[in-house]
Design an enzyme around this catalytic site. Structure first.
Site, short mmCIF file in Angstrom:
data_model
loop_
_atom_site.label_atom_id
_atom_site.label_comp_id
_atom_site.label_asym_id
_atom_site.label_seq_id
_atom_site.Cartn_x
_atom_site.Cartn_y
_atom_site.Cartn_z
N HIS A 82 0.83 -1.22 0.00
CA HIS A 82 0.00 0.00 0.00
C HIS A 82 0.86 1.26 0.00
O HIS A 82 0.49 2.28 0.59
CB HIS A 82 -0.95 0.02 1.20
CG HIS A 82 -1.92 -1.12 1.23
ND1 HIS A 82 -3.10 -1.12 0.52
CD2 HIS A 82 -1.88 -2.32 1.86
CE1 HIS A 82 -3.74 -2.25 0.71
NE2 HIS A 82 -3.02 -3.01 1.51
N ASN A 155 -10.21 -3.24 1.91
CA ASN A 155 -9.85 -3.25 0.49
C ASN A 155 -11.09 -3.04 -0.35
O ASN A 155 -12.21 -3.01 0.17
CB ASN A 155 -9.20 -4.58 0.11
CG ASN A 155 -7.81 -4.76 0.72
OD1 ASN A 155 -7.08 -3.81 0.93
ND2 ASN A 155 -7.46 -6.01 1.00
N HIS A 346 -4.42 1.02 11.66
CA HIS A 346 -4.16 -0.23 12.39
C HIS A 346 -5.49 -0.92 12.62
O HIS A 346 -6.42 -0.33 13.18
CB HIS A 346 -3.48 0.10 13.72
CG HIS A 346 -3.03 -1.09 14.50
ND1 HIS A 346 -3.25 -2.39 14.12
CD2 HIS A 346 -2.35 -1.18 15.68
CE1 HIS A 346 -2.74 -3.22 15.00
NE2 HIS A 346 -2.19 -2.50 15.96
#
Length: 729
Positions: A82, A155, A346
């Site tokens: 990413h 995603n 996170h």
């Protein structure tokens, strides 16, 4: 320090709590005296201090040393995955309280707008790679809630390649450029990736998604987002349910053609980044609705698949998606590095009312993210970087470390303590404190996978069966392209065996493109995730058929097709254009929300037939059809005469047709269309139904033509003409 030229007025930025919290850390770009990093005004930033005009540079030049040292340290390690991302600020507004299933405040309070920061990204490529790689797209949302930050790190695809986080380094090593030659960049079409995939049949479902059009979105604003994992929601009574998170774009889910994506990568590798930025700057704010799939704990084992398996999704026919709120992105970052590059997501950043499941991929991610930020952002205080700070105060006994910014007062940095009144005090659950869900666990420590994870093909088949014929053709072409780049024949053969367990016709079509036969029996063993005791037979995939034959939500053919908002339309014209037909169609397109640009043989102003001047936005040198969603050719004898002999204009139209885009032309401009290759492919009947089907509209009534053109553009693409009407371009 006083402003050099008086106060600088702030931009017209939408206000929310996070915007206000960033303001003390935001510096104006103009109106200040130049200073060193320590506030000393500088009167010469252009010349170093020397011993005479031609003499040696002096070590005492502290201004030079500070400037060069800062420059030398400006780059931080890029994300391992990413790395290439785009970000934006926005807000989330809840439609209806979800108190029945969660005590998370931001999912209960319908009055408050929760600030968010969203980062979209490609996965495999480096920071300098193209936006249009065939790849998964990251879709990470940081909610700045009144209970702390919640990061929904997802995603644009609802499943993943692997079932266990132990395999994540292997997956990334396989898809990254090969270590001997560092090639190819941002591409999965090479031996190491397909070698890994062909030995890991649990990837079969994700491969169908990655080889589909979902992997080449038209825009970041036109793709779905998924939390991937199964989470838990917990209400005030301590009752839990399972949940899958979805983001549904209000513009629909749309893609580009693979050939088009490759061309865009050369014309504008920042295509997605620019598209997102321009949309927000123009006030066309991207919007998504947050959806939940709720599964009661009692129903955990009612499905044909395991809820904890990250290579599986819950078909919407079995558990409908409830749309509970809307996210709007309304502000671009002020500084890419300080915000988009330094934002730290996170999966472990959760708030009371949200908790984890035992998804083994999720469990590994809980360790990985913090570890990554420690090296990327310089140490344990990355949460103090402004973009990462919550909007609520932070109080704990953590101290010191690299880049510490908070100045804590008092003697104590431990607990319990009596010197400092035992501050900060631990919050109880009743005070809004986080408590982990009390799940009963009675198990042995093992390195193994549940047999409920052994079905690798049923949902891969479901996905393929759910696609429209054009989408199936695109998957076949993608697999043929990717495996065609694989040099090791044994890997190709192994993958054909895997594909035969998904769909025999798919495998046969790919095999034909590769010049190979489909093996009657796939290579054994299929699954090479071998447990420590070496019992390979125990780890062979189950061949299970889904009770669902297809799922409408899995096909992009069923997406929203009722708007042309933010679609980019090219008008091809030259001197002598008929201003009335040009302006009428352009006005209708703009009124419907489209972005219209005039493309001409050269920049400047073209002179219309009525003598008026029309500004040119792009020339054929700077524009390309792949950067637009549709094309219009207005009337005007002189303009038509120029365009029908202009090779760039004919190529522009041929390429737009090749990529299945809507095309419109004034009746007089039919000569331009007749100069194209695709004109030979068009049916002679120009009835409205033919226009809708083929996506090419021709007419003398500009008002009627505009309506037909808008209707055609809203369909996004006319994929059905792709194979029978294939043209060179």
């Amino acid at each position: 320090m006083a402003k050099k030229n008086g106060p600088v007025k702030p931009g017209n930025q939408p206000e929310n709590e996070k915007t206000r919290s960033l303001q003390p850390h935001t510096a104006d770009a103009t109106g200040e005296w130049m200073t060193t990093d320590h506030g000393v005004r500088i009167n010469d930033d252009q010349n170093s201090l020397k011993a005479g005009e031609r003499g040696a540079t002096l070590l005492e030049d502290f201004i030079l040393r500070e400037k060069i040292t800062h420059f030398d340290h400006e780059r931080i390690p890029e994300r391992i995955v990413h790395a290439r991302g785009s970000g934006a600020h926005g807000v989330f507004k809840l439609y209806k309280s979800q108190a029945a299933v969660t005590k998370a405040h931001f999912l209960n309070d319908t009055e408050t707008e929760t600030p968010v920061f969203v980062r979209f990204s490609t996965v495999a490529g480096s920071r300098g790679s193209t936006d249009l790689a065939r790849d998964v797209r990251g879709f990470a949302v940081k909610f700045y809630t009144q209970q702390g930050n919640f990061d929904l790190v997802g995603n644009n695809m609802p499943v993943f390649f692997i079932q266990d986080a132990m395999k994540f380094p292997d997956l990334v090593h396989a898809v990254k450029p090969e270590p001997d030659n560092e090639m190819p960049q941002a591409a999965s079409a090479h031996d190491t990736f397909w070698d890994f995939i062909s030995l890991m049949p649990e990837s079969a479902h994700m491969i169908m998604w990655a080889m589909s059009d979902r992997a080449i979105p038209r825009s970041l604003r036109m793709m779905e987002g998924f939390g991937v994992h199964t989470f838990r929601l917990i209400n005030e009574k301590g009752e839990a349910c399972f949940v899958k998170f979805h983001w549904k774009p209000l513009l629909g889910v749309h893609s580009v053609a693979w050939d088009e994506a490759q061309n865009i990568s050369g014309k504008d590798p920042d295509f997605h980044r620019r598209d997102l930025w321009d949309a927000i700057e123009s006030g066309a704010f991207p919007e998504w609705e947050l959806g939940l799939q709720i599964v009661p704990e009692a129903d955990e084992f009612k499905f044909e698949f395991d809820l904890l398996d990250p290579t599986k999704l819950i078909p919407e026919e079995l558990v409908p998606v409830q749309r509970i709120g809307k996210m709007t992105l309304n502000r671009n970052p002020d500084n890419f590095f300080a915000e988009t590059e330094q934002v730290a997501f996170h999966v472990g950043h959760i708030v009371p009312g949200i908790d984890f499941s035992n998804d083994p991929l999720m469990q590994g991610r809980l360790f990985s993210y913090t570890d990554t930020q420690l090296i990327r952002l310089g140490g344990p205080n990355f949460h103090e970087i402004p973009i990462n700070r919550p909007v609520v105060p932070v109080h704990n006994n953590q101290r010191d470390g690299f880049m510490r910014q908070t100045i804590n007062k008092g003697k104590t940095s431990y607990g319990p303590n009596s010197i400092g009144h035992n501050d900060p005090e631990q919050a109880k659950s009743a005070d809004g404190g986080f408590t982990s869900y009390q799940e009963r666990i009675d198990a042995k420590k093992v390195r193994a996978r549940s047999k409920s994870f052994f079905d690798h093909f049923s949902q891969a088949t479901l996905f393929f069966n759910s696609q429209s014929e054009p989408e199936k053709n695109h998957i076949t072409d993608a697999l043929s392209f990717e495996l065609g780049k694989v040099k090791t024949i044994a890997i190709r053969e192994r993958m054909l065996g895997i594909l035969s367990l998904i769909d025999l016709k798919l495998a046969a079509n790919v095999a034909s493109a590769l010049g190979l036969p489909v093996s009657k029996a796939p290579q054994q063993p299929i699954n090479h995730s071998i447990p420590a005791d070496g019992k390979i037979a125990d780890y062979q995939p189950l061949i299970v058929k889904s009770s669902l034959k297809s799922s409408a939500a899995l096909s992009m053919a069923n997406t929203v097709k009722d708007t042309i908002k933010t679609r980019k339309i090219a008008i091809l014209a030259a001197d002598g254009v008929a201003a009335d037909s040009l302006n009428l169609v352009k006005k209708a397109l703009v009124a419907a929300g489209a972005v219209v640009e005039l493309v001409a043989p050269k920049l400047g102003v073209i002179k219309a037939a009525d003598g008026s001047g029309i500004p040119v936005d792009q020339s054929f040198l700077t524009a390309a059809s792949v950067l637009y969603d549709a094309v219009y050719v207005p009337g005007g004898a002189k303009s038509i005469a120029v365009l029908e002999t202009e090779a760039n204009a004919i190529h522009f139209l041929n390429e737009a047709f090749k990529h299945c885009k809507a095309i419109a032309a004034d009746q007089d401009a039919i000569k331009v269309l007749e100069a194209t290759y695709f004109s030979k492919k068009l049916p002679k009947d120009a009835a409205d139904e033919t226009i809708r089907r083929e996506g090419v509209a021709i007419g003398s009534d500009a008002a009627k033509l505009a309506k037909q053109f808008i209707m055609a553009i809203a369909q996004h693409r006319f994929w059905e003409r792709e194979k029978p009407r294939k043209v060179p371009a």
